[in-house]
Design a protein around this motif. Structure first.
Motif, mmCIF file in Angstrom:
data_model
loop_
_atom_site.group_PDB
_atom_site.id
_atom_site.type_symbol
_atom_site.label_atom_id
_atom_site.label_comp_id
_atom_site.label_asym_id
_atom_site.label_seq_id
_atom_site.Cartn_x
_atom_site.Cartn_y
_atom_site.Cartn_z
ATOM 1 N N VAL A 100 5.626 4.521 -9.460
ATOM 2 C CA VAL A 100 6.688 3.129 -9.781
ATOM 3 C C VAL A 100 5.531 3.130 -11.162
ATOM 4 N N PRO A 101 6.216 3.220 -12.304
ATOM 5 C CA PRO A 101 5.316 3.004 -13.098
ATOM 6 C C PRO A 101 5.070 2.160 -14.052
ATOM 7 N N GLU A 102 5.849 0.780 -12.771
ATOM 8 C CA GLU A 102 5.794 -0.068 -13.570
ATOM 9 C C GLU A 102 4.681 -0.860 -12.870
ATOM 10 N N LEU A 103 3.940 -0.428 -11.541
ATOM 11 C CA LEU A 103 2.910 -0.895 -11.345
ATOM 12 C C LEU A 103 1.871 -0.384 -11.486
ATOM 13 N N ASN A 104 0.813 -1.007 -11.256
ATOM 14 C CA ASN A 104 -0.776 -0.261 -11.697
ATOM 15 C C ASN A 104 -0.905 0.449 -10.140
ATOM 16 N N VAL A 105 -2.348 0.635 -9.684
ATOM 17 C CA VAL A 105 -2.988 2.041 -8.599
ATOM 18 C C VAL A 105 -2.706 1.236 -7.360
ATOM 19 N N TRP A 106 -3.599 0.000 -7.363
ATOM 20 C CA TRP A 106 -3.431 -0.681 -6.196
ATOM 21 C C TRP A 106 -1.649 -1.160 -5.484
ATOM 22 N N GLU A 107 -1.107 -1.343 -6.766
ATOM 23 C CA GLU A 107 0.127 -2.435 -6.032
ATOM 24 C C GLU A 107 1.296 -0.708 -5.489
ATOM 25 N N ASN A 108 0.845 -0.052 -6.248
ATOM 26 C CA ASN A 108 1.380 1.003 -6.066
ATOM 27 C C ASN A 108 1.285 1.738 -4.411
ATOM 28 N N ALA A 109 0.254 1.497 -4.239
ATOM 29 C CA ALA A 109 -0.915 1.858 -3.248
ATOM 30 C C ALA A 109 -0.829 0.587 -1.524
ATOM 31 N N ALA A 110 -0.100 -0.514 -2.113
ATOM 32 C CA ALA A 110 -0.193 -1.825 -1.086
ATOM 33 C C ALA A 110 1.407 -1.800 -1.114
ATOM 34 N N LEU A 111 2.746 -0.887 -1.745
ATOM 35 C CA LEU A 111 3.720 -1.945 -2.126
ATOM 36 C C LEU A 111 4.295 -1.702 -0.290
ATOM 37 N N PRO A 112 4.305 -0.301 0.224
ATOM 38 C CA PRO A 112 5.425 0.017 1.725
ATOM 39 C C PRO A 112 4.768 -1.431 2.541
ATOM 40 N N LEU A 113 3.035 -1.695 2.207
ATOM 41 C CA LEU A 113 2.800 -3.249 3.195
ATOM 42 C C LEU A 113 3.439 -4.090 2.331
ATOM 43 N N MET A 114 3.519 -4.177 1.550
ATOM 44 C CA MET A 114 4.566 -5.981 0.815
ATOM 45 C C MET A 114 5.839 -5.644 1.027
ATOM 46 N N LEU A 115 6.041 -3.722 1.849
ATOM 47 C CA LEU A 115 7.670 -4.408 1.728
ATOM 48 C C LEU A 115 8.055 -4.037 3.260
ATOM 49 N N ARG A 116 6.866 -4.629 3.734
ATOM 50 C CA ARG A 116 6.341 -4.618 5.708
ATOM 51 C C ARG A 116 6.826 -6.256 5.623
ATOM 52 N N GLY A 117 6.427 -6.812 4.721
ATOM 53 C CA GLY A 117 6.086 -8.567 4.726
ATOM 54 C C GLY A 117 4.894 -8.772 4.827
ATOM 55 N N THR A 118 3.591 -7.986 4.788
ATOM 56 C CA THR A 118 2.292 -8.291 4.753
ATOM 57 C C THR A 118 1.749 -8.619 3.193
ATOM 58 N N SER A 119 1.156 -10.285 3.410
ATOM 59 C CA SER A 119 0.957 -11.319 2.025
ATOM 60 C C SER A 119 -0.103 -9.925 0.963
ATOM 61 N N ARG A 120 0.227 -9.914 0.179
ATOM 62 C CA ARG A 120 -0.272 -9.656 -1.192
ATOM 63 C C ARG A 120 -1.789 -9.228 -0.710
ATOM 64 N N ARG A 121 -2.317 -10.397 -0.615
ATOM 65 C CA ARG A 121 -3.809 -10.146 -0.352
ATOM 66 C C ARG A 121 -4.342 -9.405 0.662
ATOM 67 N N ARG A 122 -3.667 -9.399 1.867
ATOM 68 C CA ARG A 122 -3.616 -8.028 3.428
ATOM 69 C C ARG A 122 -3.363 -6.969 2.596
ATOM 70 N N ALA A 123 -2.278 -6.744 1.752
ATOM 71 C CA ALA A 123 -1.633 -5.132 1.504
ATOM 72 C C ALA A 123 -3.235 -4.930 0.185
ATOM 73 N N ARG A 124 -3.259 -5.727 -0.382
ATOM 74 C CA ARG A 124 -4.604 -5.199 -1.492
ATOM 75 C C ARG A 124 -5.624 -4.598 -1.001
ATOM 76 N N THR A 125 -6.058 -5.260 0.181
ATOM 77 C CA THR A 125 -7.559 -5.192 0.706
ATOM 78 C C THR A 125 -7.025 -4.433 1.490
ATOM 79 N N ALA A 126 -6.076 -3.456 2.108
ATOM 80 C CA ALA A 126 -5.468 -2.587 2.680
ATOM 81 C C ALA A 126 -5.988 -1.401 1.626
ATOM 82 N N ALA A 127 -4.894 -1.955 0.409
ATOM 83 C CA ALA A 127 -5.058 0.152 -0.686
ATOM 84 C C ALA A 127 -6.260 0.347 -1.540
ATOM 85 N N LEU A 128 -6.952 -0.596 -1.541
ATOM 86 C CA LEU A 128 -8.325 -0.521 -1.983
ATOM 87 C C LEU A 128 -9.370 0.059 -0.791
#
Length: 264
Positions: A100-128
């Motif tokens: 997704v061009p509008e999202l940065n790298v970690w947001e792109n990697a975390a996107l499926p988790l956030m779509l599942r309802g995972t909190s932004r913080r937990r999704a960011r940790t897993a993505a990083l």
């Protein structure tokens, strides 16, 4: 309707699929994938590898035949149910990175988790965590257009692994990568799958990639065959360059080269 074996996380029977132009893609393919197995689906371009992965994942319904996931019939599901299954249980890696061009790298990697309802913080940790494993952690705040093609593909792979899917479908996942990058990414992918118990269905025309799998299923012209000859990636690209010549137009990475035999 016959229920699949208990030890198969994925099971398909007599799959048939034809393209919109009427050309056949799958002609009665049956396959079983055990839990935690890394299965390579090999064959030349046009053999039906991508179509098989798309049917197994529920991305497209087979026109005839059955697909089961954990003894649940995928072939009888409606579009919304299949979409939830793909979101919650499956991961997918394309041969070319789609971010997704509008999202940065970690947001792109975390996107499926956030779509599942995972909190932004937990999704960011897993993505990083996965971005670091794939050597693009230092690019986490960059946008996709600031990355190289190889870096974008690493982000796509991190995005597929971050939600810890039950099954990961990988369609030529290292096609955009150079040889050294490809070896590192494949080691990361296979090691992660084994340590996390992820089942992997990997489409490839590269003998070196297929050799990392637990088992190989070969396709040719939409049918399962006992043996298929695959060129090592480097030799295939060299042959492609020789055929096309300087400035010639390539036909992709599925050129011919010194053949290597793989048996089912």
């Amino acid at each position: 309707m016959v229920a699949p074996p208990d030890n198969d996380v994925l099971w398909a029977r007599a799959l048939h699929f034809q393209h919109s132009d009427g050309s056949p893609a799958l002609l009665g393919v049956s396959i079983g994938v055990q839990e935690g197995e890394i299965l390579a689906v090999s064959g030349p371009r046009g053999s039906g590898k991508t179509t098989l992965l798309r049917c197994l994942s529920g991305l497209v319904p087979a026109q005839r035949g059955e697909v089961w996931f954990n003894s649940v019939p995928v072939h009888t599901m409606g579009p919304l149910t299949r979409e939830r299954l793909r979101r919650d249980r499956f991961g997918w890696i394309d041969p070319a990175p789609v971010l997704v061009p509008e999202l940065n790298v970690w947001e792109n990697a975390a996107l499926p988790l956030m779509l599942r309802g995972t909190s932004r913080r937990r999704a960011r940790t897993a993505a990083l965590e996965w971005l670091e494993r794939l050597d693009v952690g230092d690019r986490s705040r960059h946008r996709p257009h600031e990355l190289t093609q190889a870096e974008r593909q690493r982000v796509s792979i991190a995005r597929a692994l971050a939600p810890a899917p039950t099954v990961l479908f990988a369609d030529e996942p290292t096609a955009p990568l150079h040889r050294a990058d490809r070896a590192h990414v494949l080691r990361t992918l296979t090691t992660a799958a084994r340590s996390h118990g992820i089942t992997v269905v990997l489409a490839t025309h590269d003998a070196e990639t297929a050799a990392l799998a637990d088992r190989t299923v070969a396709l040719l012209d939409g049918r399962r065959v006992n043996t298929v000859h695959l060129p090592p990636m480097a030799e295939a690209r060299g042959a492609e360059s020789r055929r096309n010549g300087p400035g010639g137009r390539g036909t992709g990475s599925e050129g011919q080269g010194a053949a290597c035999s793989l048996s089912v």
